[in-house]
Design an enzyme around this catalytic site. Structure first.
Site, short mmCIF file in Angstrom:
data_model
loop_
_atom_site.label_atom_id
_atom_site.label_comp_id
_atom_site.label_asym_id
_atom_site.label_seq_id
_atom_site.Cartn_x
_atom_site.Cartn_y
_atom_site.Cartn_z
N GLY A 36 0.85 -1.19 0.00
CA GLY A 36 0.00 0.00 0.00
C GLY A 36 0.89 1.23 0.00
O GLY A 36 0.77 2.10 0.85
N GLU A 59 0.73 -1.22 -4.87
CA GLU A 59 -0.36 -0.27 -4.66
C GLU A 59 -1.57 -0.73 -5.47
O GLU A 59 -1.44 -1.07 -6.64
CB GLU A 59 0.11 1.14 -5.06
CG GLU A 59 -0.98 2.18 -5.14
CD GLU A 59 -1.80 2.35 -3.84
OE1 GLU A 59 -1.20 2.46 -2.75
OE2 GLU A 59 -3.03 2.35 -3.95
N THR A 98 -2.49 -6.69 -2.71
CA THR A 98 -1.62 -7.58 -1.93
C THR A 98 -2.42 -8.54 -1.05
O THR A 98 -1.92 -9.58 -0.65
CB THR A 98 -0.69 -6.77 -1.02
OG1 THR A 98 -1.49 -5.98 -0.16
CG2 THR A 98 0.22 -5.90 -1.85
N ASP A 120 -5.14 1.75 5.47
CA ASP A 120 -6.51 2.24 5.64
C ASP A 120 -7.11 1.61 6.89
O ASP A 120 -7.03 0.39 7.06
CB ASP A 120 -7.35 1.88 4.41
CG ASP A 120 -6.80 2.55 3.15
OD1 ASP A 120 -6.35 3.72 3.27
OD2 ASP A 120 -6.80 1.92 2.09
N THR A 195 6.89 9.16 4.56
CA THR A 195 5.71 8.77 3.80
C THR A 195 4.77 9.97 3.70
O THR A 195 4.76 10.84 4.58
CB THR A 195 4.96 7.59 4.47
OG1 THR A 195 4.33 8.07 5.65
CG2 THR A 195 5.90 6.46 4.80
N GLU A 197 1.59 10.07 4.06
CA GLU A 197 0.66 10.08 5.19
C GLU A 197 1.35 10.59 6.45
O GLU A 197 0.80 11.36 7.22
CB GLU A 197 0.12 8.67 5.46
CG GLU A 197 -1.01 8.24 4.55
CD GLU A 197 -2.24 9.12 4.62
OE1 GLU A 197 -2.70 9.44 5.74
OE2 GLU A 197 -2.73 9.52 3.56
C1 SAM Z 1 -3.61 5.60 3.71
S1 SAM Z 1 -2.70 5.10 2.31
C2 SAM Z 1 -1.02 5.08 2.87
C3 SAM Z 1 -0.06 5.27 1.74
C4 SAM Z 1 1.43 5.23 2.10
N1 SAM Z 1 1.80 3.97 2.67
C5 SAM Z 1 1.77 6.37 3.03
O1 SAM Z 1 2.05 6.09 4.20
O2 SAM Z 1 1.78 7.52 2.59
C6 SAM Z 1 -3.07 3.41 2.14
C7 SAM Z 1 -2.75 2.90 0.76
O3 SAM Z 1 -2.92 1.51 0.68
C8 SAM Z 1 -3.47 1.18 -0.57
N2 SAM Z 1 -4.10 -0.12 -0.44
C9 SAM Z 1 -5.24 -0.43 0.23
N3 SAM Z 1 -5.53 -1.72 0.12
C10 SAM Z 1 -4.56 -2.27 -0.64
C11 SAM Z 1 -4.32 -3.59 -1.11
N4 SAM Z 1 -5.15 -4.58 -0.81
N5 SAM Z 1 -3.23 -3.82 -1.87
C12 SAM Z 1 -2.38 -2.81 -2.18
N6 SAM Z 1 -2.57 -1.55 -1.77
C13 SAM Z 1 -3.64 -1.26 -0.99
C14 SAM Z 1 -4.41 2.33 -0.84
O4 SAM Z 1 -4.73 2.45 -2.20
C15 SAM Z 1 -3.63 3.51 -0.31
O5 SAM Z 1 -2.81 4.09 -1.29
#
Ligand code: SAM
Lengths: 227, 535
Positions: A36, A59, A98, A120, A195, A197
């Site tokens: 993610g 992602e 993933t 998330d 990151t 976030e």
């Molecule tokens: C809140 S963001 C955090 C992004 C990054 N890790 C950061 O800290 O800036 C969560 C990310 O996980 C991705 N994500 C959610 N479920 C996922 C999955 N099953 N497989 C891959 N990515 C996923 C979302 O699209 C999103 O970009």
């Protein structure tokens, strides 16, 4: 999976590659995964620090994954004629869910580090099955990790933090990494600061909860205990 | 008896106490046939939802017309598990839908829910069955007279899709629609209706502890009228149902492992010294899902350790089978036009067996040979397939003579191949059948395969109703003799098994028409449409 396309600098030269049928192979395997990865801040920040590893961001959002790919391409181009032309050659990003397809990308015990940064939260109980950490998913993380490998987690949602700690500690393949070790781990600081976030939470003066877990050795099979 | 048998189970005679049985489920009923003479020994449940006894055998001939008509053949929408839920006055919609339910029927062991799976346990002493709509695992004692006595019913949180037993036969493994695999003791304590105050805090699948508070809805179906109110009521009821759902896991169980995808099949196998280098037998659990994955995990109590994956399918996997004589191999099939044979311990693909071509050939032959007289509906069809080109494997079985038997949804044939001592795979054969095959029972020790057929649809179609109208001309069962099987198939059926199957068919024909629900094919729904690709 054509890895050479993602890490062209690490592709086995065509003439040396015996297996001419399949896609070109790499001189080494990916050992670090950012699950993610969002917009790729962590990958970019870790690239010089873990320069001898190949890092892969995964992602689920197609557009976000493409953005990261463009970003990496641009960074490589910028550095091509600099004093460190290899910089950013060791990072890449693919679109992948993933939760379903992790074993399609990694072999057993391939990874030494996995990052789960600000996943998330899925607050509602009914949505908990959608959380990226669960008793059953942790078995898949354990599968792709080598013994001694480390799972890095960070979140600003305390409830999710407790959830992740609870599920990794309860899982037979992981143990929590001690406070001192966490603080001395160079990747932790990068994870806190770099990151997208993490930066957002910083701006909002939010709290960040960090927990690391080590992949334990598999237990001996029943009846095959040493001795 | 108009509805075909969706599920078969062979129960060899465990002792001299009872004869060998064939259990055959049609809708919510499980019929028990004696395999010596094809006689019908019992039906479960013994009473229908209205509390009337389900007549047995001869008596059915007359009762079929009036008394039992429609009984236990519910309209699809009707709610299930009446026996439990009706007593709760909060479930307004249930009461409304079933005004005729009588007090007495609640006490009976009644299931209104179709039987989806049956397996034999403790060498034929017990039968484990899954009823789908009410998501319940039922354990029966198989008695000397061939009748079934339910000893427990355990409602699962999500619809069970696959069940099996651990190698020691003491534990049921159940995989569900949400991809989770639970273990429960075969002879676990029966579900306790209301465990009063001492309710244990049930850690559900992911370790979340749920408090079981039963909330009464603020409104009932009679007090609300507006669309919005009704929406709100529905929501409340849904929440209450969810609470109940959590509550029903109130029996000994354990979450072993999970896929983030519908779990389609499950196998449990013990590998011991003879076939490996292990000093001790090692138990494995093999699971397959809708996302092309076959996962190999350790058996209990180490089921959290994943040992490997078998990757090679490009479509959903619906069935996996470990051949009786080759425990180190695994045959898998699903939405692909081929079967795969694996060395599952190493995750190596051994063989790929194309079946799509054969099926197309078989269908073309069938269409060529249809006599014009059989019905215009068929001859009017444009030449070619009404079945989509894609196949869905619906079952894989192995026999003690090292044969693998495969069926596909909406295909009137048994596909067979054998595996020799060197694990080489022989040529693939097709045995055409009268109608589409639904389920198969391999009577290895008797050298017979009995299969049930879909009498509701035309051969090669999962949608077009059969042109045969009268029940008496319907053939529910067919058989195939393993010993005589020369490979060419046609005419290879042994006399003995034909007699038996003739008897079975005769029994069911006297039952007359009984409701209108057609046999329903569902495997193609597992295939992903473009938009949900890889999601
Ligand atoms: C809140 S963001 C955090 C992004 C990054 N890790 C950061 O800290 O800036 C969560 C990310 O996980 C991705 N994500 C959610 N479920 C996922 C999955 N099953 N497989 C891959 N990515 C996923 C979302 O699209 C999103 O970009």
């Amino acid at each position: 999976m054509d890895w050479a396309e993602h890490y062209p600098a690490y592709a086995v030269p065509a003439e040396a590659d015996k297996d001419e049928q399949g896609p070109r192979r790499l001189t080494k395997d990916v050992t670090v995964a950012d699950i993610g990865c969002g917009f790729g801040g962590l990958l970019v920040a870790l690239a010089p620090q873990l320069s001898s590893d190949l890092l892969l961001g995964l992602e689920i959002r197609t557009q976000v994954a493409e953005f990261v790919q463009d970003r990496i391409r641009a960074l490589r181009a910028q550095n091509a004629s600099s004093s460190s032309p290899d910089l950013y050659q060791n990072i890449a990003c693919i679109r992948a869910n993933t939760m379903k397809f992790l074993p399609n990308f990694f072999r057993k015990a391939q990874l030494s580090k996995i990052f789960l940064c600000f996943p998330d939260p899925h607050f509602k109980a009914r949505k908990h099955k959608a959380r990226i950490v669960s008793a059953t998913l942790n078995s898949e993380y354990a599968f792709v990790m080598r013994e001694g490998g480390v799972m890095y987690t960070i979140t600003d949602v305390e409830d999710l933090h407790r959830w992740m700690v609870g599920h990794f500690e309860a899982h037979g393949s992981f143990e929590r990494v001690s406070e001192e070790e966490v603080e001395s781990d160079g990747c932790v600081e990068v994870m806190r600061r770099e990151t997208e976030e993490g930066k957002k939470v910083e701006r909002n003066k939010g709290e960040k909860f960090v927990a690391l877990f080590r992949r334990k050795a598999d237990p001996p099979w029943p009846g095959e205990e040493a001795g | 008896m108009a509805q075909p048998f969706q599920c078969l189970l062979y129960c060899p005679s465990a002792s001299t106490r009872r004869p060998s049985l064939l259990l055959a489920a049609s809708g919510p009923f499980i019929y028990s046939f004696c395999l010596q003479d094809g006689s019908l020994l019992s039906v479960w449940p013994t009473h229908d939802l209205e509390g009337r006894p389900v007549p047995l055998d001869e008596s059915l001939a007359c009762a079929g017309e009036s008394g039992v008509k429609d009984a236990g053949r519910p309209a699809k929408r009707r709610r299930v598990s009446l026996s439990r839920e009706v007593s709760s006055s909060t479930s307004a919609e249930i009461v409304i839908e079933n005004p005729r339910v009588t007090e007495s029927s609640r006490e009976l062991q009644v299931s209104n829910s179709e039987v989806n799976k049956m397996i034999c346990a403790s060498s034929g002493e017990y039968v484990v069955a899954v009823t789908g709509e009410d998501k319940t695992i039922r354990v029966f004692e198989l008695r000397g007279d061939g009748s079934l006595m339910q000893t427990s019913e355990r409602p699962m949180p999500k619809r069970p899709c696959a069940i099996t037993l651990t190698p020691d036969g003491k534990t049921i493994l159940c995989g569900d629609k949400f991809g989770d695999v639970y273990s429960l003791p075969l002879l676990g304590k029966p579900f306790v209706e209301d465990p009063a105050s001492s309710e244990p805090k049930v850690e559900d699948s992911n370790g979340r502890a749920e408090e079981h508070v039963l909330v009464l809805p603020a409104a009932s179906a009679r007090t609300v009228h507006t669309k919005k109110n009704q929406e709100a009521l529905r929501n409340q009821q849904r929440q209450i149902r969810q609470k109940k759902e959590k509550k029903i896991l109130n029996f000994e169980h354990q979450l072993l492992l999970g896929h983030v995808s519908l779990l389609t099949d499950l196998a449990c196998v013990s590998i011991c010294e003879r076939t490996s280098s292990f000093s001790h037998p090692r138990d494995y659990i093999i699971t397959s899902d809708r996302d092309e994955h076959i996962r190999v995990s350790r058996g209990m109590p180490q089921a959290h350790v994943v040992e490997g994956y078998c990757q090679g399918h490009t479509e959903f996997i619906s069935k996996i089978c470990i051949p009786q004589n080759h425990r180190q191999l695994l045959v898998s099939g699903g939405g692909d036009n081929y079967l795969l044979v694996w060395d599952w311990l190493r995750g190596n693909l051994q063989h790929r067996i194309d079946i799509g071509e054969r099926m197309n050939y078989l269908e073309a032959e069938y269409r060529k040979n249809i006599p014009r007289a059989i019905g215009n509906s068929i001859s009017e069809q444009p030449a070619g397939n009404d079945r989509e080109q894609s196949l869905a494997v619906s079952g894989i079985w192995s026999s003690s003579d090292s044969r693998i038997i495969v069926t596909c949804e909406g295909v009137p044939a048994l596909i067979m191949f054998s595996i020799d001592e060197n694990m080489a795979v022989g040529a693939c054969d097709c045995v055409p059948t009268k109608s589409n095959v639904i389920d198969v029972a391999v009577l290895s020790d008797l050298g017979i395969v009995i299969y049930s057929m879909d009498t509701d649809h035309e051969p090669f179609s999962t949608t077009k109703p059969s042109s045969e109208k009268s029940a008496s001309s319907k053939t529910f069962f067919g058989s195939f003799s393993l010993s005589n099987a020369t490979g060419r198939g046609m005419g290879a059926e042994g006399l003995h098994s034909q007699d038996l199957v003739g008897n079975l068919n005769a029994r069911m024909q006297t039952h007359g028409e009984r409701g209108s629900r057609l046999y329903c094919y569902s495997l193609e729904n597992l295939r992903k449409r473009g938009y949900e690709e890889e999601s």
